[in-house]
Design a protein around this motif. Structure first.
Motif, short mmCIF file in Angstrom:
data_model
loop_
_atom_site.label_atom_id
_atom_site.label_comp_id
_atom_site.label_asym_id
_atom_site.label_seq_id
_atom_site.Cartn_x
_atom_site.Cartn_y
_atom_site.Cartn_z
N ASP A 242 2.63 -5.92 -0.99
CA ASP A 242 1.29 -5.36 -0.85
C ASP A 242 0.54 -6.06 0.28
O ASP A 242 -0.64 -6.05 0.35
CB ASP A 242 0.51 -5.50 -2.16
N TRP B 288 2.82 -1.12 -4.26
CA TRP B 288 2.95 -2.57 -4.12
C TRP B 288 4.33 -3.09 -4.51
O TRP B 288 4.72 -4.16 -4.11
CB TRP B 288 1.91 -3.30 -4.97
N ALA C 124 1.02 -1.17 2.41
CA ALA C 124 2.10 -1.79 1.65
C ALA C 124 3.41 -1.61 2.41
O ALA C 124 3.52 -0.75 3.29
CB ALA C 124 2.21 -1.15 0.28
#
Lengths: 114, 333
Positions: free
Chosen positions: B333, B111, B319
Motif C-alpha cells: 500500500d 493493499w 498500491a
C-alpha cells in the motif's frame, strides 16, 4: 355442495390455496372468499376474520402485494396480486403438498382404505 | 346499490380501529378494507334475497370479535409505508452508505495480494446494518428473542473459530541421539506456548471488535422479516463484493503471469551474460509495455542471487504488487 372441510386440514394448506387462487388473477378479500367457496364446491369455508391475518402474513413474506384499485363504476377495493417470490413459494408448496398427498394415499392403500 | 352502513357495523369498525392502536394510516387502511369487504358481502347476500339486518348480522358474525381480529392481524400486519419523499431519501441514503463501504473495500482490497476473506467480512459486516436499516420496508419489527438468539449464536460460533484458529507454536530440538525421548511431549514447553500461560488474552481487542460488528450484522440480518428479502439482500451484498474482487483477481492473475515471465528473463540474462541485468535494462524491457513507475532491485552482491521487482496496480495506482525471486508475491500500500 360439499360439507365444509375440517378447519385443521384447511389451516395446513391455506397458504397454498390462497397463492394458487391468486395465480389466475388479482382479487380483493371478499372475492377471494366467494371464489374459494365456488371452486371448493363449498368445502372451503374461510371466514373474513380468518382471511385477513392470512393475507397479511403472505404480504409480509413478500408473496403477495396489495394495492387499492378503483375500477370504473365500482367501489374502491384493496386488491391482492401474487409476486414472483409468491409464484416460487406456490410451486414449492404445491410440490410439498403432492408429496404429502402421495404419502398419505400410499398409507391408505396399504391399509386397504382406498 | 350501496347498502348504508349498519349501526352494529359502525360500532364493530370503531372497536377494530381502537384495538389496532387507534387512528393512524395503517389502522385506517385495515378498517377501510374490512368495511369494503363487509359491504360487498352484505350486498351479495341481499341480492340473493336475504334481509338486510340478517345479512349484516351474518357478515359481522363471520368477522368475529373485533379485539380478537385485531390481535390476529397485528402480528403479520406489514408496516405503514413512509411518505414517498422520505422513502426516496432513505433509499438514497442506503445506497450512499453501501457505496461508501464498497468504495473503501475497493481501496483497501488493493493493499494486499489475494487476501480478501477477512477484509470482505469486515467491510460487509460493517456496511450491512446501516444500509439495511436505512432502506425502507426491510426491517420493521423488533423480534427480540429470535433475532438476539441468532446474533448471539453467530458470535459464539465466530468466537470459537477465532480462538480455535489462534496460532501457537512449540519448538523442540531433536538431538542426534535420544530422539525418542525428545519426541515425548514436553509439558512445560507446551504450557509456555499457550497464550493463557504467557498472559496473552485469548481474544484480542480487534477480535472482540470484529465479533461485535459481526453480531450487529447477524442481528440486522435476522430482523429482515421476509425470507425473500433476506435472500436478495445477501445476494446483492455478495454480488457487490464479487464485483470488487473480480477485477483485482484478474489483475493479480495477469501480474503473476507477467512477473514470472520477467523473472525468467532476468535468470536467462544472467545465464547468458554472467551478470545480473541492471535496473535500466529491466525497465527498458518492461516499462514500455503496460507498466510505468516500475521498481527493480537486482542482487546487491556477488553472493546474493535474489532479486525483486514491483510495479503499481493498474486498478489502484497508490498500491503496488511485488515479486521476489524466491516466488513470493505481495501487495503493497
Amino acid at each position: 355442495m360439499t360439507k365444509a372441510f375440517p378447519p385443521e386440514l384447511v389451516r395446513g394448506c391455506a397458504e397454498l390455496v390462497l397463492l394458487t387462487l391468486l395465480l389466475s388473477r388479482p382479487m380483493y378479500g371478499y372475492e377471494i372468499l366467494t371464489t374459494l367457496e365456488e371452486r371448493g364446491n363449498g368445502g372451503f369455508q374461510f371466514k373474513q376474520g380468518t382471511l385477513y391475518p392470512l393475507l397479511y402474513r403472505l404480504e409480509r413474506e413478500g408473496w403477495i402485494e396489495a394495492a387499492w384499485v378503483e375500477p370504473e363504476g365500482a367501489k374502491r377495493r384493496k386488491t391482492y396480486r401474487i409476486t414472483r417470490d409468491g409464484r416460487r413459494a406456490q410451486r414449492t408448496k404445491a410440490a410439498e403438498w403432492a408429496r404429502l398427498q402421495a404419502a398419505v394415499q400410499a398409507l391408505l392403500v396399504e391399509a386397504g382404505d382406498a | 346499490m350501496r347498502e348504508p352502513l349498519h349501526s352494529r357495523a359502525s360500532t364493530f369498525l370503531e372497536a377494530l380501529e381502537a384495538a389496532l392502536g387507534g387512528p393512524g394510516q395503517r389502522s385506517a387502511e385495515v378498517v377501510a378494507e374490512v368495511q369494503s369487504d363487509l359491504e360487498a358481502a352484505v350486498a351479495a347476500a341481499i341480492a340473493r334475497g336475504e334481509e338486510p339486518a340478517a345479512a349484516w348480522a351474518r357478515a359481522l358474525d363471520d368477522l368475529g370479535d373485533p379485539q380478537e381480529l385485531a390481535a390476529a392481524m397485528r402480528g403479520p400486519l406489514p408496516p405503514e409505508r413512509p411518505a414517498r419523499a422520505m422513502e426516496h431519501a432513505r433509499r438514497a441514503a442506503a445506497v450512499l452508505v453501501a457505496g461508501f463501504f464498497a468504495y473503501t473495500a475497493w481501496a483497501v482490497r488493493s493493499w494486499d495480494y489475494g487476501d480478501r476473506l477477512g477484509l470482505f467480512l469486515f467491510f460487509g459486516a460493517l456496511g450491512f446494518p446501516p444500509a439495511v436499516l436505512l432502506w425502507p420496508g426491510i426491517v420493521w419489527r423488533w423480534n427480540a428473542l429470535f433475532s438476539t438468539v441468532n446474533a448471539v449464536a453467530l458470535v459464539v460460533l465466530a468466537g470459537f473459530l477465532v480462538v480455535g484458529g489462534t496460532h501457537t507454536v512449540a519448538t523442540y530440538e531433536l538431538a542426534a541421539t535420544g530422539a525418542d525421548e525428545a519426541l515425548l511431549v514436553d509439558g512445560e514447553a507446551l504450557a509456555a506456548a499457550l497464550p493463557a500461560e504467557t498472559g496473552e488474552p485469548l481474544l484480542e481487542r480487534e477480535h472482540v471488535l470484529a465479533l461485535l460488528i459481526l453480531a450487529a450484522a447477524g442481528l440486522v440480518l435476522s430482523l429482515i422479516q421476509q425470507a425473500g428479502q433476506r435472500r436478495r439482500v445477501l445476494l446483492i451484498g455478495a454480488g457487490i463484493l464479487v464485483l470488487i474482487d473480480l477485477p483485482y483477481t484478474i489483475e493479480e492473475h495477469l501480474f503473476v503471469r507477467e512477473a514470472r515471465h520477467a523473472a525468467a528473463w532476468v535468470e536467462a540474462e544472467h545465464a547468458r551474460t554472467g551478470s545480473w541485468p541492471k535496473g535500466e535494462e529491466f525497465t527498458e524491457r518492461y516499462e514500455p509495455l503496460w507498466i510505468d513507475d516500475l521498481w527493480y532491485s537486482p542482487p546487491v552482491s556477488a553472493e546474493d542471487e535474489t532479486f525483486s521487482f514491483q510495479w503499481p496496480r493498474y486498478l489502484q495506482h497508490s498500491a503496488g504488487l511485488g515479486y521476489h525471486s524466491d516466488g513470493t508475491i505481495w501487495g503493497n500500500d
